[in-house]
Every structure is written in structure tokens, then in C-alpha cells.
Design a protein around this motif. Structure first.
Motif, short mmCIF file in Angstrom:
data_model
loop_
_atom_site.label_atom_id
_atom_site.label_comp_id
_atom_site.label_asym_id
_atom_site.label_seq_id
_atom_site.Cartn_x
_atom_site.Cartn_y
_atom_site.Cartn_z
N THR A 175 0.83 -1.00 0.10
CA THR A 175 -0.15 0.13 0.02
C THR A 175 0.94 1.51 -0.10
OG1 THR A 175 -0.64 -0.24 2.11
CG2 THR A 175 -2.25 -1.40 1.07
N HIS A 176 0.09 2.45 -0.67
CA HIS A 176 0.95 3.45 0.13
C HIS A 176 -0.07 4.89 0.33
CE1 HIS A 176 2.88 7.66 -0.90
NE2 HIS A 176 3.76 6.67 -1.63
N LEU A 177 -0.32 5.29 1.82
CA LEU A 177 -0.79 6.01 2.30
C LEU A 177 -2.01 7.07 0.76
CD1 LEU A 177 0.11 6.70 5.74
CD2 LEU A 177 -2.16 5.01 4.61
N GLU A 178 -0.76 7.77 0.06
CA GLU A 178 -1.08 9.10 -0.65
C GLU A 178 -1.48 8.34 -1.52
OE1 GLU A 178 0.40 13.56 -2.39
OE2 GLU A 178 2.17 11.87 -2.11
N LYS A 179 -1.15 7.51 -2.92
CA LYS A 179 -1.04 6.90 -4.06
C LYS A 179 -2.36 6.28 -4.01
CE LYS A 179 3.64 7.63 -5.46
NZ LYS A 179 3.08 8.44 -6.47
N ASP A 180 -2.87 5.60 -2.24
CA ASP A 180 -4.03 4.23 -3.09
C ASP A 180 -5.50 5.74 -3.12
OD1 ASP A 180 -2.17 2.79 -1.79
OD2 ASP A 180 -2.85 2.34 0.47
N ASP B 151 0.84 2.14 6.32
CA ASP B 151 1.63 1.33 5.56
C ASP B 151 2.63 1.18 6.34
OD1 ASP B 151 1.09 2.70 3.23
OD2 ASP B 151 2.01 4.79 2.91
N PRO B 152 2.90 -0.68 6.52
CA PRO B 152 3.60 -1.70 6.69
C PRO B 152 6.07 -0.94 6.69
CG PRO B 152 1.99 -2.94 5.22
CD PRO B 152 1.60 -1.45 5.14
#
Length: 410
Positions: free
Chosen positions: A168-173, A196-197
């Protein structure tokens, strides 16, 4: 390990926003990726533009050198001279110097900050917070072993923590064709806390070992940072084992758990012969094709996780994964998951669990959902009519899952 001193990053919009920042006699057009000063376009290198973009996003706040490296250089090791050169170029581009520091100020041994007023103008009304991609504040917290984790919170309502999973990617998600609709649906009814892990996404790339135990500590750190006293957990794929261990260890903190595509035994445990072959094959394909959405290797990996993906969805998820982690980190996480063997913890999970799983999942078979449900004291099994381990929002199964989740969490 480098620790981030700037604890919050609040971009005015997500990746594809049309925003112009005005400051001093300069302006940055994020969508066009251009800088103008005195009405004239100024050519700057991409990393110099990223330095300026980061500064205007933090107008008035210090940006630590560690944050600068994590964002502009994606956490890679760079020399002090390289960082200094980009800052110097950024100053020159906006008409400042290291001696006067009228616009960009250096905070000795700590970082830099923009010291002039900044005004943000949205050039596309459809991207306003009420009609387009939601804005978010990204915060940082530290796990027990010092690993730095990025997390955020969206929406209002009963708290729901989405356990961090691959990848995952907090912004790009937020702008992802896959995860964007998930986030919109979940945050419309809940306070949705995501992270994000360790070692991936916007979390610091330098981190401790990948393990179930550290995953539990990371979940605890985020829950504490978000001040969640009691909450439900949405756990996909490998994060389900972490959620089960968390619920067993902190029964007073967890209300309910929803899993999707979960497994409790990794491929090398449930079927050593084929599991070892698959783990090795995935490692080779990731190593050879990572970062290239057109690579046959990566398209094979993507198709395994999402057999019915459209070309756009496949390219989107491959680009997102490459932005979230290095090939080495992706292989490390996959290898760790392949050796999961966590059945004993299930008997100690006292909360209700909804176990949703694709009937024809080719990554982690439906039998894993049946195994999990059979060992949990209070479980409900939800078969989903799809072949996708990574479920697309355009599928009927997505609405079935979300409707069941919402009813279960009420």
C-alpha cells in the motif's frame, strides 16, 4: 536508523490534483510540474521541484533532512553534498541565497522551512475536498523497535483500522482505481485509520525485521497514536494473522474483525513442494521485472493476484506496488508470509470474525478461509464469487463484501 522529525505531511491534494501554490514572486503548478518566477517559467530538475513542492506543502513548518530524503530520494542513501546542492538550486530558482535566506531558511543540523506566506489555488473545482479525492493528514509514529510508520485517518463514525498489508501507499492509494473506491466506501461510515507496513509506502524504508510479532507491535503503535481505545479491524491477506494475534493479546481493544483473502498457513507450510516453487518463482519475477509495468514478469505476478483485471487496473496496481516498496522489500515480505503457521492463535480470539474469501482465489485457496473459520470460536464464512485475490471495485463481489461488512460492523 533515521527518525523523521517532521511528524505530519498534509498535501493540499493527492497525486493528480490541479493546485497552484503562490509565494513571494513565484508559483508552483503541481499538475503541470512547472515553476514560474515573475511570470517567467524557470527550469528546475525534478528533485529540485520536489524539494520546493515539499516546502510549500509544509509552509511555515520545518521539513527535517530525514523527511526530505524519504520523500525526494525515496529513502535512498544520499550524501550531504547532494542534499545541499538541491537545496541551493531550489533557493536560486526562487531568487534566494544561502546568505540572505529570505525565502528558504536553514535550521542548523535539523532541516529547512519556507518562511514566506503561501497561497494555494485549486484550478479544478471537481478536485475540491467535497467532490473529489479526499485530503488527508499523514502522521508518523514509532513502533517498539524504532521503526517509523506512516498513518492517517479519514471519515467519521465508529473506528475501523485497516491492517497494513502487501502493498500500500497512503497517498497514492487515494487515487488508485483499486484502493480509492475501497477507501471511499469504508470512510463514508467509519473513522478509517490506515497505515503503511514497515519499510513500505510512506513509512520509513529503514526498518526492523518483517515478522508477525513486529506486525502486532506496529498495529499497537498506530492504534495508540490514533487514540483508538476500542475498534474493529479490517485485515486482508497476510495481515489477518497479525490481527488475530493482536485480538488475542489485547481482547479489550478489539470489537470485531473482518478478513478478506486471509490465510493462516503460508504456501510453504500448507503445501511445501508447490509452495517452495511458487515462492522462488515469484522472487525471480519480482527481481527481474519490478518497477516496469510493461514487464512480462510483473504482468504475470499481477495477473496471478487479479486474473480478471483490466489493462488499466493491472498497470495501476503494478505501478502502485513499485512505488510502495523496493523489489528486495517485496521479496522479503512475500518470503516471510510463505512461512506463516499461526493456527494455534485462533482459539484465543474471542471477538466475532467475518471471514470473506474468493471461492477461486489462486494465491491463497478458499480452504484457508474454511480452516480459519473452523478454528475460531465465533466466525461467519462469506464465500465471494470471484477469481481475484485482490478484489476489483467493479466486481459484483465487491458490493456483496461491502454490504456484508457494513451489516456485520453495525
Amino acid at each position: 536508523m533515521r527518525l523523521l522529525n517532521c511528524l505530519e505531511w498534509t498535501p493540499f491534494r493527492a497525486q493528480h490534483a490541479s493546485v497552484i501554490y503562490s509565494f513571494a514572486d513565484s508559483e508552483i503548478d503541481v499538475d503541470a510540474h512547472t515553476l514560474r518566477r515573475g511570470g517567467q517559467e524557470v527550469h528546475v530538475e525534478p528533485q529540485v521541484f520536489d524539494v520546493l513542492h515539499l516546502l510549500v506543502s509544509h509552509a511555515g513548518d520545518m521539513v527535517s533532512y530525514d523527511t526530505l530524503i524519504d520523500v525526494v530520494w525515496d529513502g535512498r542513501i544520499v550524501s550531504d553534498a547532494t542534499v545541499a546542492a538541491r537545496i541551493s538550486a531550489a533557493r536560486a530558482a526562487v531568487g534566494d541565497t544561502g546568505r540572505t535566506q529570505d525565502i528558504i531558511q536553514t535550521i542548523a543540523r535539523r532541516g529547512i522551512k519556507l518562511i514566506v506566506p503561501v497561497h494555494a489555488h485549486d484550478t479544478d473545482p471537481q478536485n475540491s475536498p467535497t467532490t473529489g479525492v479526499p485530503t488527508q493528514t499523514i502522521r508518523m509514529t514509532t513502533s517498539q523497535d524504532g521503526s517509523v510508520l506512516a498513518w492517517s485517518s479519514l471519515g467519521k463514525g465508529t473506528p475501523l483500522l485497516r491492517a497494513g498489508h502487501w502493498l500500500t501507499h497512503l497517498e497514492k492509494d487515494l487515487t488508485s482505481s483499486i484502493w480509492g473506491p475501497w477507501i471511499d466506501r469504508l470512510s463514508s461510515r467509519h473513522q478509517l485509520v490506515r497505515y503503511d507496513p514497515r519499510g513500505t509506502g510512506m513509512s520509513a524504508r529503514d526498518c526492523g525485521a518483517i515478522s508477525v510479532r513486529n506486525g502486532v507491535e506496529d498495529m499497537l503503535a498506530v492504534a495508540d497514536a490514533a487514540r483508538l481505545e476500542r475498534f474493529s479491524i479490517l485485515a486482508s491477506s497476510q495481515s489477518a494473522a497479525i490481527a488475530f494475534h493482536f485480538a488475542a493479546r489485547f481482547p479489550d481493544r478489539v470489537d470485531k474483525i473482518v478478513t478478506c483473502g486471509a490465510f493462516i498457513q503460508g504456501s510453504c507450510v500448507r503445501d511445501p513442494a508447490s509452495g517452495n516453487v511458487m515462492t522462488d518463482a515469484l522472487a525471480v519475477m519480482i527481481k527481474e521485472g519490478w518497477g516496469n509495468p510493461d514487464s512480462g514478469y510483473m504482468r504475470s505476478v499481477g495477473t496471478l493476484f487479479m486474473p480478471s483485471a483490466t489493462d488499466g487496473e493491472l498497470s495501476d496496481i503494478l505501478e502502485l506496488q513499485a512505488a510502495s516498496a523496493s523489489s528486495e522489500r517485496a521479496i522479503e515480505i512475500r518470503t516471510c508470509c510463505a512461512y506463516y503457521d499461526e493456527i494455534p492463535v485462533l482459539a484465543r480470539v474471542g471477538v466475532p470474525v467475518l471471514v470473506a474469501h474468493a471461492i477461486n482465489d489462486s494465491v491463497h485457496p478458499f480452504g484457508q478461509a474454511q480452516l480459519i473459520a473452523s478454528h475460531l470460536p465465533d466466525a461467519r464464512l462469506l464465500p465471494l464469487e470471484t477469481t481475484n485475490h485482490l478484489m476489483s471495485p467493479r466486481e459484483a463481489a465487491f458490493d456483496v463484501f461491502m454490504t456484508a461488512l457494513e451489516a456485520f460492523l453495525e
